[in-house]
Design an enzyme around this catalytic site. Structure first.
Site, PDB file in Angstrom:
ATOM      1  N   HIS A 301       0.834  -1.195   0.000  1.00 22.52           N
ATOM      2  CA  HIS A 301       0.000   0.000   0.000  1.00 22.52           C
ATOM      3  C   HIS A 301       0.873   1.250   0.000  1.00 22.52           C
ATOM      4  O   HIS A 301       1.777   1.382   0.836  1.00 22.52           O
ATOM      5  CB  HIS A 301      -0.887   0.031   1.253  1.00 22.52           C
ATOM      6  CG  HIS A 301      -2.013  -0.951   1.225  1.00 22.52           C
ATOM      7  ND1 HIS A 301      -2.406  -1.666   2.344  1.00 22.52           N
ATOM      8  CD2 HIS A 301      -2.843  -1.336   0.231  1.00 22.52           C
ATOM      9  CE1 HIS A 301      -3.427  -2.448   2.025  1.00 22.52           C
ATOM     10  NE2 HIS A 301      -3.707  -2.257   0.754  1.00 22.52           N
ATOM     11  N   TYR A 475       3.693   0.290   4.843  1.00 21.55           N
ATOM     12  CA  TYR A 475       4.307  -0.838   5.551  1.00 21.55           C
ATOM     13  C   TYR A 475       3.493  -2.127   5.483  1.00 21.55           C
ATOM     14  O   TYR A 475       3.392  -2.846   6.462  1.00 21.55           O
ATOM     15  CB  TYR A 475       4.612  -0.474   7.013  1.00 21.55           C
ATOM     16  CG  TYR A 475       4.984   0.975   7.204  1.00 21.55           C
ATOM     17  CD1 TYR A 475       6.095   1.515   6.548  1.00 21.55           C
ATOM     18  CD2 TYR A 475       4.222   1.826   7.990  1.00 21.55           C
ATOM     19  CE1 TYR A 475       6.429   2.853   6.686  1.00 21.55           C
ATOM     20  CE2 TYR A 475       4.549   3.167   8.135  1.00 21.55           C
ATOM     21  CZ  TYR A 475       5.655   3.674   7.481  1.00 21.55           C
ATOM     22  OH  TYR A 475       5.968   5.002   7.605  1.00 21.55           O
ATOM     23  N   HIS A 476       2.959  -2.439   4.302  1.00 25.11           N
ATOM     24  CA  HIS A 476       2.153  -3.649   4.148  1.00 25.11           C
ATOM     25  C   HIS A 476       2.643  -4.541   3.007  1.00 25.11           C
ATOM     26  O   HIS A 476       1.846  -4.971   2.168  1.00 25.11           O
ATOM     27  CB  HIS A 476       0.687  -3.274   3.902  1.00 25.11           C
ATOM     28  CG  HIS A 476       0.081  -2.459   4.991  1.00 25.11           C
ATOM     29  ND1 HIS A 476      -1.000  -1.619   4.782  1.00 25.11           N
ATOM     30  CD2 HIS A 476       0.389  -2.351   6.314  1.00 25.11           C
ATOM     31  CE1 HIS A 476      -1.317  -1.024   5.920  1.00 25.11           C
ATOM     32  NE2 HIS A 476      -0.490  -1.451   6.860  1.00 25.11           N
ATOM     33  N   PRO A 477       3.939  -4.869   2.923  1.00 29.63           N
ATOM     34  CA  PRO A 477       4.392  -5.759   1.846  1.00 29.63           C
ATOM     35  C   PRO A 477       3.803  -7.160   2.023  1.00 29.63           C
ATOM     36  O   PRO A 477       3.764  -7.698   3.130  1.00 29.63           O
ATOM     37  CB  PRO A 477       5.911  -5.756   2.002  1.00 29.63           C
ATOM     38  CG  PRO A 477       6.147  -5.435   3.448  1.00 29.63           C
ATOM     39  CD  PRO A 477       5.044  -4.494   3.819  1.00 29.63           C
TER      40      PRO A 477
END
Length: 541
Positions: A301, A475-477
């Site tokens: 994101h 911070y959503h890999p």
């Protein structure tokens, strides 16, 4: 140079690599019966820093190398070739120990799509019981929430004047108040729920791992960095890891389970000879399985922040920079577990559609009553607040590839933010919608001026240029070891690695599509569901 371990390796039933959100869940659930011996390996150390447990402490840990892998992407072509910081937890609890505490599950349609992609058992109706199983929800049990689980889920300790104004402003633009974004619908404006209890962070380590560490059949090793998965043919038999300066080996009688997350799990598979053959050969790694999907399909994101100066001194900036209020802020937390120190990385939110043709919302706002130049840096010396947009379902895809056969070398991370025209337009439209909310009448008593991007930035071209200059990760890999039946899929719906025996991946990398939410709640759910599948297989054996 590290030396090899001379003694015979120890044997456990299960070896889990990574003590992040999913790994902590697995360590708890797989040891609960007392029948299985489990080893949990964590490259980082214990979670004994006080700022891990104070909610707003995420700002202090954001760039602390003791608890953070401190990754960066390669230059991102659509973000002016900037390298984007990618923090990942390197500590017991993983990223759940350093994240912003937001508990948001995702939309029903997200999981129904997983099922439509061929993943039997992963529809919303299938996964809801696992969300509820984890929870000890402050509001009590209902159709959407559970109590008695290890994970504390709470509402903010008290309403915030500025957030209340933002929620009223959203209603003035047609977006009604939503009291529960993890309930029937995700659309609306309101407060985030958080993984906290009585003003303290409830990480996966606090919730799941600490109770399990009292059990004799669980061994937890910190500062133990995995080097490779050990194979006999295509059966995973154990793990080699670096610990106290020596390369050691441990064997798994039943399964090796990778829970290193969307960066470390595909990296370890590639280092172990399981990945794209050309990449492995380039680095002199013997190919066990040519698996092009390992490290492909990376999704994340993008966050684009707007910053506004405030008329009233009701922001955390004001409290922090006033000596007496700063002392009072600390005392309020110590005495009552309330106040600014309990603030998560998003206190309020607005979740909406950037295009009315969409069936469900595609944008999430993070509203925070403070401001900085960059996350983790000093607060501005003036009254200000931040509101950022986050496109929930990006079309852009990236990759994760090793750059060396050295496990200590950071991998090549390419997210390809804004590679799709759909993504570019969604961010432009989201900024316009957010700006309309902040300039609605309910915010008039609080809004002084917009400082970023500034009132002069209005055209599509200018807004897109701002996204490229200031956009960053939220911070959503995910999605680098996707679940499914297709040619790029790495794991099956049971999370077993295709073509391997005794090997599973259990973390956010298995998501076949990025969910429309912050990812931690769903990763804990993945750990819960995987634990049940693993235990069922053990019972059937």
């Amino acid at each position: 140079m590290a030396k090899s371990q001379p003694e015979d390796p120890k044997v456990f039933d299960y070896v889990i690599v990574g003590a992040g959100s999913a790994g902590c869940v697995l360590a708890n659930r797989l040891t609960a019966s007392g029948r299985h011996r489990v080893l949990l390996l964590e490259a980082g150390g214990p979670d004994n820093n006080i700022w891990i447990h104070i909610p707003i402490g995420y700002g202090r840990l954001f760039k602390d190398v003791r608890y953070n892998w401190m990754y960066h992407t390669e230059p991102e072509p659509e973000l002016n070739n900037r390298r984007i910081f990618q923090p990942r937890g390197k500590v017991l609890g993983g990223s759940s120990s350093i994240n912003g505490l937001v508990y948001l599950r995702g939309q029903k349609e997200d999981f129904d799509l997983w099922r439509q992609l061929g993943n039997t058992g992963w529809s919303y109706d299938d996964v809801l019981p696992y969300f509820k199983k984890s929870e000890d929800h402050q509001r009590g049990a209902d159709a959407y929430h559970g109590v008695g689980g290890p994970l504390a889920v709470s509402d903010p300790p008290a309403p915030h004047e500025l957030v209340e104004a933002f929620i009223r402003a959203a209603a003035e633009t047609g977006l009604q108040r939503n009291e529960d974004f993890n309930g029937e619908s995700q659309e609306g404006a309101g407060y985030f729920q958080t993984t906290s209890r009585r003003g303290r962070r409830c990480s996966a380590a606090v919730a799941f791992l600490r109770p399990a560490m009292k059990r004799a059949n669980l061994t937890v090793m910190t500062y133990a960095m995995a080097q490779t998965v050990l194979f006999e043919g295509k059966r995973a038999t154990g793990v080699s890891f670096l610990h106290e300066g020596r390369i050691k080996r441990v064997m798994a009688g039943r399964e090796v389970i990778l829970s290193g997350g969307a960066i470390n799990s595909p990296q370890l598979l590639q280092l172990s000879g399981w990945g794209p053959a050309d990449l492995l050969q380039e680095h002199g790694i013997a190919v066990i399985q040519d698996a092009p999907g390992v490290g492909a399909n990376l999704q994340d994101h993008l966050q684009v922040r707007m910053v506004f100066k405030a008329k009233k001194k009701v922001t955390i900036n004001d409290a922090y920079h006033h000596p007496l209020r700063r002392i009072g802020m600390g005392l309020e937390y110590l005495m009552y577990r309330r106040g600014p120190l309990t603030t998560s990385a998003g206190l309020g939110t607005a979740i909406f559609k950037t295009n009315e043709r969409y069936a469900t919302p595609d944008c999430e706002v993070h509203f925070i009553p403070f401001s900085t130049d960059k996350m983790g840096e000093a607060l501005h010396p003036y009254s200000a607040f931040t509101a950022s947009v986050c496109q929930l379902r990006p079309e852009s895809r990236g990759s994760l590839r090793i750059k060396s056969a050295d496990p200590a070398a950071a991998p090549e991370i390419r997210v390809n933010y804004l590679a799709s025209q759909t993504d570019r337009q969604a961010n432009i439209d989201a900024l316009r919608r957010l700006r309309a909310i902040v300039h609605a009448p309910a915010m008039c008593d609080y809004l002084k001026e917009e400082t970023e991007p500034g009132p002069g930035i209005t055209s599509d071209a200018d807004l897109l240029a701002y996204c490229r200059e200031r956009g960053s990760t939220i911070y959503h890999p995910t999605c680098t070891c996707i679940m499914g039946p297709g040619p790029d899929a790495v794991v099956s719906p049971s999370l077993k690695v295709h073509g391997a025996e005794g090997l599973r991946v259990v973390d956010g990398s298995i998501m076949p599509r990025l969910i429309s939410a912050n990812t931690n709640a769903a990763i804990i759910m993945i750990g819960e569901k995987a634990a049940d599948m693993i235990l069922a297989d053990a019972q059937a054996a």
